[in-house]
Motif scaffolding. Structure first.
Motif, short mmCIF file in Angstrom:
data_model
loop_
_atom_site.label_atom_id
_atom_site.label_comp_id
_atom_site.label_asym_id
_atom_site.label_seq_id
_atom_site.Cartn_x
_atom_site.Cartn_y
_atom_site.Cartn_z
N GLU A 97 8.67 1.37 35.89
CA GLU A 97 8.79 0.04 35.19
C GLU A 97 10.24 -0.65 35.75
N TYR A 139 8.72 -6.98 39.93
CA TYR A 139 8.67 -5.75 39.39
C TYR A 139 7.29 -5.76 38.41
N SER A 141 6.08 -5.38 35.39
CA SER A 141 5.82 -6.01 34.35
C SER A 141 5.24 -7.52 34.79
N GLN A 142 5.51 -7.90 36.11
CA GLN A 142 4.94 -9.37 36.50
C GLN A 142 3.76 -9.22 37.10
#
Ligand SMILES: Nc1ncnc2c1ncn2[C@@H]1O[C@H](COP(=O)(O)OP(=O)(O)OP(=O)(O)O)[C@@H](O)[C@H]1O
Ligand SMILES: [Mg+2]
Lengths: 337, 220
Positions: A97, A139, A141-142
């Motif tokens: 992450e 990243y 999370s996107q």
């Protein structure tokens, strides 16, 4: 030499007071270039089996050969080297992450001590392969689930593995995304000649890209062979259940009742003959179509139907042999459909 | 309000307090970070489970943490004398601060590392990572936000403890507060030192929080 050979593999987990036999004397051979499906219900032992292929799980008994090499004979260091030649992807993607997409793809190369510049070049190429060039700096999370899995695939390919293991790689994705990931895997298999092992509980995954399939039920390997064959005439109860299971969702009724049910599978040439109409005309007796569907199995259109036959054992037998004469695969269905 | 001497004394107090807090946090981590890693690695679900090593580490952590800091300070006087040559002043205070902080830090580090997703570790193993690579390239990297948050909290606690050590001649703002506020009833000096302690605490906390946010890529 086979790419993967599993011999008399048994895995027992020791819990406090009881032993769980997750795998029971499994024998399996996977050839180079195969897209091999391993299918089974939850808890059947699929994940355990795939984890023994790269020795993340050591067998209690039996052997695993990768290109003829018995993994048990390797030292820790040799085993790690071997693992770097076996890519793996997961249901939960398992990306780092805190690292960008590019750094995630570079990660296995970093572990192997490849120079940073070289690794970045490789990552760039791979992101192109999985169609995610524009996300290189982003990243995890996107990203959406499908995009994350693409990154995971690029990462798994970074070390140019000979084998790619996929543990429920599409189970967290919606049907369209699943299809696109499966097509990507197929492309990779064709272009790079990588052997792919796909673990799933969905028959649709197997029929859409696998050429061979093994069915695991409660730790036992109950059936194995070409996907087409098993799809047409499943022998084990587990195989029948798995094949029928995916269809339940399309059924307008919860339970379709009939005295005797058979499942028939049409191949391309037989699909055009009005079989059911002819059957009814021929025997002058009603036949219930309980369910009908067409599917793409290994690039060929396959139709399947579940028929409720009229009463009378003689008549039923005659109908079944009439259907068989027309080169249709016929199987009895005992389960509620 | 205050004469030059008092102001100078307070400035030295600030310097001593920062010195004790930061140096003891640093050495606390020198001891506590490896201890925390060892606890994480040797626990039952760890990379290299080892009940004996985990048991010993666990025991030490619990024992040290269950002794109140002031008592530890007194108990450690001979050891402090042995290490720094005297038992009072800011440098001497760092010794018990470190001993007190290390097991606490080990626990904080352990729990930060425990939070790292097992799936990510599994993926690294499947790529052929060694345990050392997993520790340094996966665990410490993926847990960095949580580790930094833990370090911020630890620094705040050590700031408080360094002030507490003032009661036994530890130096710094705590020392000033005790000497002037408690023994001489000069409330104004005491209030100033307390306000300064609060400001320093806030600065540490805000800096830590901002830095944690800055290095976290899980945000959107
Ligand atoms: N580490 C473990 N310790 C004890 N039992 C385990 C362990 N791992 C798996 N098992 C048991 O082994 C059996 C097979 O588990 P496995 O995870 O391989 O199933 P699966 O087919 O992958 O199921 P799912 O589709 O739910 O992922 C289960 O009964 C499970 O409880
Ligand atoms: Mg599983």
């Amino acid at each position: 030499m086979s790419e993967i050979e599993i011999k008399n593999l048994t895995k027992t987990f020791k819990a406090k007071d009881l032993n769980v036999t997750a795998l029971n004397n499994i024998n399996l051979t996977i050839e180079k270039g195969d897209i091999f499906g391993i299918i089974g219900m939850s808890g059947a032992g699929k994940s355990t089996l795939v984890r023994t292929i790269n020795f993340l799980e050591r067998p209690t008994d039996g052997q695993v050969f990768i290109e003829g090499v018995d993994l048990a004979t390797l030292s820790e260091k040799e085993l790690r080297k071997k693992r770097s030649k076996i890519g793996m992807i997961f249901q939960s993607f398992n990306l780092l992450e805190q690292k960008s997409v590019t750094d995630n793809v570079c990660f296995p190369l970093e572990l192997a001590g490849v120079k940073k510049k070289e690794a970045r070049q490789k990552a760039k190429e791979l992101l192109k392969t999985v169609n995610l060039e524009e996300k290189a700096k982003v990243y995890p999370s996107q990203l959406s689930g499908g995009q994350k899995q693409r990154v995971a695939i690029a990462r798994a390919l970074a070390t140019e593995p000979d084998i790619l293991l996929c543990d429920e790689a599409t189970s967290a994705l919606d049907p369209q995304t699943t299809e696109s990931i499966l097509q990507l895997l197929k492309e990779i298999n064709e272009k790079l000649g990588i052997t792919i092992v796909i673990i799933t509980h969905q028959m649709s995954v197997v029929t859409s890209i696998c050429n061979k399939v093994a069915i695991i039920d409660n730790g036992d390997l109950v059936e194995e062979g070409a996907v087409e064959e098993i799809f047409e005439s499943p022998k084990s109860d587990a195989a029948k259940e798995l094949i029928l299971d995916t269809k339940i969702r399309y059924s307008p009724l919860d339970v379709l009742e009939a005295e005797r049910k058979v499942r028939i599978v049409f191949s391309e040439n037989s699909a055009y003959e009005p079989v059911i109409a002819n059957l009814i005309l021929n025997f002058n007796a009603p036949v219930n179509i309980l369910k009908a569907d067409t599917r793409n199995v290994g690039g060929k259109a396959k139709g399947e139907m579940i028929l409720g036959l009229p009463e009378g054992e003689d008549l039923q037998e005659q109908m079944i042999s009439w259907l068989k004469e027309r080169n249709l695969a016929v199987t009895e269905v005992k389960e509620d459909v | 309000m205050f004469d030059q001497k008092v102001i100078e004394m307070i400035l030295v107090g600030i310097k001593d307090t920062l010195y004790m807090t930061l140096v003891s946090t640093f050495f606390g981590y020198v001891l506590g970070l490896p201890m925390g890693i060892i606890l994480n690695v040797t626990r039952k679900e760890g990379l290299r489970p080892n009940r004996i090593i985990y048991g010993i580490g666990d025991f030490i952590c619990n024992i040290v943490r269950s002794v109140p800091f002031l008592i530890l300070l007194i108990l450690l006087i001979p050891f402090t004398k042995f290490v720094v040559g005297k038992s009072y002043g800011s440098t001497a205070t760092i010794v018990p601060l470190v001993i007190c902080a290390a097991p606490y830090i080990a626990r904080v580090v352990e729990s930060s590392l425990n939070e790292v997703d097992a799936g990510v570790i599994e993926a690294a193993k499947a790529m052929g990572a060694s345990n050392l690579q997993i520790i340094f390239k996966v665990l410490l990297v993926e847990a960095r936000v949580s580790l930094l948050t833990g370090a911020t909290i630890t620094t705040g606690i050590l700031l408080g403890y360094s002030a507490m050590s003032g009661t036994v001649g530890g130096g710094g703002l705590g020392d000033i507060a005790v000497r002037y506020g408690y023994y001489r009833w000069q409330a104004d000096i005491m209030i100033v030192t307390v306000v300064l302690l609060i400001i320093i605490f806030q600065l540490i906390q805000n800096f830590g929080t901002a830095l944690a946010r800055f290095i976290d890529h899980r945000k959107h």
